[in-house]
Motif scaffolding. Sequence first.
Motif, PDB file in Angstrom:
ATOM      1  N   HIS A 226       0.825  -1.203   0.000  1.00 25.11           N
ATOM      2  CA  HIS A 226       0.000   0.000   0.000  1.00 25.11           C
ATOM      3  C   HIS A 226       0.864   1.259   0.000  1.00 25.11           C
ATOM      4  CE1 HIS A 226      -3.019  -2.984   1.167  1.00 25.11           C
ATOM      5  NE2 HIS A 226      -3.859  -2.164   0.555  1.00 25.11           N
ATOM      6  N   THR A 227       1.969   1.222   0.709  1.00 22.17           N
ATOM      7  CA  THR A 227       2.893   2.346   0.715  1.00 22.17           C
ATOM      8  C   THR A 227       3.455   2.579  -0.683  1.00 22.17           C
ATOM      9  OG1 THR A 227       3.473   1.929   3.019  1.00 22.17           O
ATOM     10  CG2 THR A 227       5.020   3.248   1.738  1.00 22.17           C
ATOM     11  N   ALA A 228       3.834   1.491  -1.367  1.00 18.71           N
ATOM     12  CA  ALA A 228       4.351   1.599  -2.733  1.00 18.71           C
ATOM     13  C   ALA A 228       3.309   2.229  -3.658  1.00 18.71           C
ATOM     14  CB  ALA A 228       4.770   0.229  -3.246  1.00 18.71           C
ATOM     15  N   ALA A 229       2.055   1.838  -3.509  1.00 16.56           N
ATOM     16  CA  ALA A 229       0.984   2.410  -4.331  1.00 16.56           C
ATOM     17  C   ALA A 229       0.819   3.905  -4.041  1.00 16.56           C
ATOM     18  CB  ALA A 229      -0.332   1.675  -4.100  1.00 16.56           C
ATOM     19  N   LEU A 230       0.870   4.275  -2.776  1.00 15.52           N
ATOM     20  CA  LEU A 230       0.724   5.682  -2.413  1.00 15.52           C
ATOM     21  C   LEU A 230       1.938   6.517  -2.812  1.00 15.52           C
ATOM     22  CD1 LEU A 230      -0.987   5.308   1.076  1.00 15.52           C
ATOM     23  CD2 LEU A 230      -2.020   6.167  -1.036  1.00 15.52           C
ATOM     24  N   CYS A 231       3.078   5.866  -3.020  1.00 17.06           N
ATOM     25  CA  CYS A 231       4.292   6.568  -3.457  1.00 17.06           C
ATOM     26  C   CYS A 231       4.403   6.652  -4.971  1.00 17.06           C
ATOM     27  CB  CYS A 231       5.521   5.856  -2.903  1.00 17.06           C
ATOM     28  SG  CYS A 231       5.715   6.051  -1.133  1.00 17.06           S
ATOM     29  N   GLY A 232       3.443   6.099  -5.691  1.00 18.02           N
ATOM     30  CA  GLY A 232       3.452   6.201  -7.143  1.00 18.02           C
ATOM     31  C   GLY A 232       4.187   5.084  -7.864  1.00 18.02           C
ATOM     32  N   ILE A 233       4.553   4.025  -7.163  1.00 17.38           N
ATOM     33  CA  ILE A 233       5.288   2.926  -7.790  1.00 17.38           C
ATOM     34  C   ILE A 233       4.372   2.054  -8.640  1.00 17.38           C
ATOM     35  CG2 ILE A 233       6.606   0.813  -7.291  1.00 17.38           C
ATOM     36  CD1 ILE A 233       7.795   2.365  -4.900  1.00 17.38           C
ATOM     37  N   GLY A 234       3.123   1.949  -8.266  1.00 13.01           N
ATOM     38  CA  GLY A 234       2.176   1.131  -9.012  1.00 13.01           C
ATOM     39  C   GLY A 234       0.801   1.212  -8.385  1.00 13.01           C
ATOM     40  N   GLU A 235      -0.068   0.325  -8.840  1.00 11.03           N
ATOM     41  CA  GLU A 235      -1.424   0.232  -8.302  1.00 11.03           C
ATOM     42  C   GLU A 235      -1.675  -1.198  -7.847  1.00 11.03           C
ATOM     43  OE1 GLU A 235      -4.081   2.438  -7.863  1.00 11.03           O
ATOM     44  OE2 GLU A 235      -2.555   3.960  -8.184  1.00 11.03           O
ATOM     45  N   ILE A 236      -2.626  -1.362  -6.962  1.00 10.43           N
ATOM     46  CA  ILE A 236      -2.969  -2.690  -6.473  1.00 10.43           C
ATOM     47  C   ILE A 236      -4.060  -3.259  -7.375  1.00 10.43           C
ATOM     48  CG2 ILE A 236      -3.878  -3.992  -4.524  1.00 10.43           C
ATOM     49  CD1 ILE A 236      -2.525  -1.858  -2.719  1.00 10.43           C
ATOM     50  N   GLY A 237      -3.777  -4.429  -7.935  1.00 13.24           N
ATOM     51  CA  GLY A 237      -4.712  -5.075  -8.855  1.00 13.24           C
ATOM     52  C   GLY A 237      -5.773  -5.888  -8.136  1.00 13.24           C
ATOM     53  N   LYS A 238      -6.627  -6.521  -8.907  1.00 16.11           N
ATOM     54  CA  LYS A 238      -7.716  -7.331  -8.335  1.00 16.11           C
ATOM     55  C   LYS A 238      -7.200  -8.489  -7.492  1.00 16.11           C
ATOM     56  CE  LYS A 238     -10.632  -6.320 -12.269  1.00 16.11           C
ATOM     57  NZ  LYS A 238      -9.565  -5.962 -13.218  1.00 16.11           N
ATOM     58  N   SER A 239      -6.011  -8.961  -7.828  1.00 19.76           N
ATOM     59  CA  SER A 239      -5.387 -10.061  -7.078  1.00 19.76           C
ATOM     60  C   SER A 239      -4.754  -9.550  -5.787  1.00 19.76           C
ATOM     61  CB  SER A 239      -4.305 -10.713  -7.927  1.00 19.76           C
ATOM     62  OG  SER A 239      -3.296  -9.758  -8.229  1.00 19.76           O
ATOM     63  N   THR A 240      -4.782  -8.271  -5.575  1.00 24.34           N
ATOM     64  CA  THR A 240      -4.137  -7.517  -4.498  1.00 24.34           C
ATOM     65  C   THR A 240      -2.620  -7.494  -4.647  1.00 24.34           C
ATOM     66  OG1 THR A 240      -3.885  -9.180  -2.747  1.00 24.34           O
ATOM     67  CG2 THR A 240      -6.032  -8.078  -2.905  1.00 24.34           C
ATOM     68  N   LEU A 241      -2.101  -7.885  -5.808  1.00 16.61           N
ATOM     69  CA  LEU A 241      -0.677  -7.747  -6.096  1.00 16.61           C
ATOM     70  C   LEU A 241      -0.417  -6.326  -6.577  1.00 16.61           C
ATOM     71  CD1 LEU A 241      -0.060 -11.050  -8.088  1.00 16.61           C
ATOM     72  CD2 LEU A 241       0.691 -10.560  -5.756  1.00 16.61           C
ATOM     73  N   LEU A 242       0.772  -5.819  -6.305  1.00 13.72           N
ATOM     74  CA  LEU A 242       1.167  -4.518  -6.800  1.00 13.72           C
ATOM     75  C   LEU A 242       1.512  -4.644  -8.280  1.00 13.72           C
ATOM     76  CD1 LEU A 242       1.882  -1.553  -5.979  1.00 13.72           C
ATOM     77  CD2 LEU A 242       4.240  -2.356  -5.754  1.00 13.72           C
ATOM     78  N   LEU A 243       0.907  -3.798  -9.120  1.00 17.10           N
ATOM     79  CA  LEU A 243       1.149  -3.817 -10.559  1.00 17.10           C
ATOM     80  C   LEU A 243       1.864  -2.534 -10.973  1.00 17.10           C
ATOM     81  CD1 LEU A 243      -2.318  -5.064 -11.848  1.00 17.10           C
ATOM     82  CD2 LEU A 243      -0.238  -6.411 -11.515  1.00 17.10           C
ATOM     83  N   ASN A 244       2.993  -2.680 -11.636  1.00 17.38           N
ATOM     84  CA  ASN A 244       3.792  -1.558 -12.107  1.00 17.38           C
ATOM     85  C   ASN A 244       3.795  -1.568 -13.628  1.00 17.38           C
ATOM     86  OD1 ASN A 244       6.711  -0.836 -13.184  1.00 17.38           O
ATOM     87  ND2 ASN A 244       6.392   0.360 -11.315  1.00 17.38           N
ATOM     88  N   PRO A 245       3.628  -0.405 -14.283  1.00 16.79           N
ATOM     89  CA  PRO A 245       3.566  -0.379 -15.746  1.00 16.79           C
ATOM     90  C   PRO A 245       4.794  -0.977 -16.435  1.00 16.79           C
ATOM     91  CG  PRO A 245       2.881   1.732 -14.861  1.00 16.79           C
ATOM     92  CD  PRO A 245       3.401   0.925 -13.707  1.00 16.79           C
ATOM     93  N   LYS A 246       5.977  -0.842 -15.843  1.00 18.07           N
ATOM     94  CA  LYS A 246       7.198  -1.358 -16.469  1.00 18.07           C
ATOM     95  C   LYS A 246       7.515  -2.795 -16.060  1.00 18.07           C
ATOM     96  CE  LYS A 246      12.045  -0.232 -17.250  1.00 18.07           C
ATOM     97  NZ  LYS A 246      13.129   0.710 -16.996  1.00 18.07           N
ATOM     98  N   TYR A 247       7.311  -3.139 -14.795  1.00 15.88           N
ATOM     99  CA  TYR A 247       7.723  -4.447 -14.273  1.00 15.88           C
ATOM    100  C   TYR A 247       6.573  -5.381 -13.951  1.00 15.88           C
ATOM    101  CZ  TYR A 247      12.088  -1.906 -13.827  1.00 15.88           C
ATOM    102  OH  TYR A 247      13.192  -1.146 -14.093  1.00 15.88           O
ATOM    103  N   GLY A 248       5.351  -4.956 -14.191  1.00 17.81           N
ATOM    104  CA  GLY A 248       4.192  -5.810 -13.922  1.00 17.81           C
ATOM    105  C   GLY A 248       4.083  -6.151 -12.455  1.00 17.81           C
ATOM    106  N   ASN A 249       3.826  -7.443 -12.164  1.00 16.92           N
ATOM    107  CA  ASN A 249       3.694  -7.871 -10.771  1.00 16.92           C
ATOM    108  C   ASN A 249       4.975  -8.538 -10.261  1.00 16.92           C
ATOM    109  OD1 ASN A 249       3.654 -10.623 -11.583  1.00 16.92           O
ATOM    110  ND2 ASN A 249       1.440 -10.616 -11.773  1.00 16.92           N
ATOM    111  N   LEU A 250       6.072  -8.333 -10.990  1.00 11.98           N
ATOM    112  CA  LEU A 250       7.339  -8.970 -10.649  1.00 11.98           C
ATOM    113  C   LEU A 250       8.253  -8.027  -9.864  1.00 11.98           C
ATOM    114  CD1 LEU A 250       7.960 -10.718 -14.078  1.00 11.98           C
ATOM    115  CD2 LEU A 250       6.898 -11.673 -12.029  1.00 11.98           C
ATOM    116  N   LEU A 251       7.709  -7.410  -8.835  1.00  7.35           N
ATOM    117  CA  LEU A 251       8.472  -6.488  -8.000  1.00  7.35           C
ATOM    118  C   LEU A 251       8.684  -7.074  -6.611  1.00  7.35           C
ATOM    119  CD1 LEU A 251       6.636  -3.122  -8.727  1.00  7.35           C
ATOM    120  CD2 LEU A 251       8.903  -3.753  -9.490  1.00  7.35           C
ATOM    121  N   THR A 252       9.831  -6.809  -6.056  1.00  8.27           N
ATOM    122  CA  THR A 252      10.088  -7.072  -4.649  1.00  8.27           C
ATOM    123  C   THR A 252      10.334  -5.713  -4.024  1.00  8.27           C
ATOM    124  OG1 THR A 252      11.083  -9.213  -5.140  1.00  8.27           O
ATOM    125  CG2 THR A 252      11.555  -8.249  -2.987  1.00  8.27           C
TER     126      THR A 252
END
Length: 114
Positions: free
Chosen positions: A11-37
């Motif tokens: 949630h912090t990453a989403a609020l910092c502009g890194i990505g959005e939380i998808g329906k799966s509740t995984l963080l989704l980033n336009p460049k790296y998809g859901n493959l973020l640590t």
Amino acid sequence: MRGKGLISMKHTAALCGIGEIGKSTLLLNPKYGNLLTIGVILTNLDLKSDPLGENICIEGCTKCIDACPVQAIKNGVVNQKLCRMNTYGKTARGFDTVDCNHCRVICPMRFGRS
């Protein structure tokens, strides 16, 4: 079986502009998809925030929800007990394994926007 820490890194990453939380509740980033640590460093510095990230979760797509073998994803929430009981296992020699990541693999945005 519900993980809670001092801060939700996702949630912090989403609020910092890194990505959005998808329906799966995984963080989704336009460049790296859901493959973020992600990790967090707590500070009391007054830092300027980036704008919120672009939502790349496809409207109407339910692939992650449909792919879950234990139906742990419902109404934007993951039943962590169901998910974790099915996700993690051990080999015969006692090594930890990840036995399920269907929601992550089936996501059309897995690798971000192509």
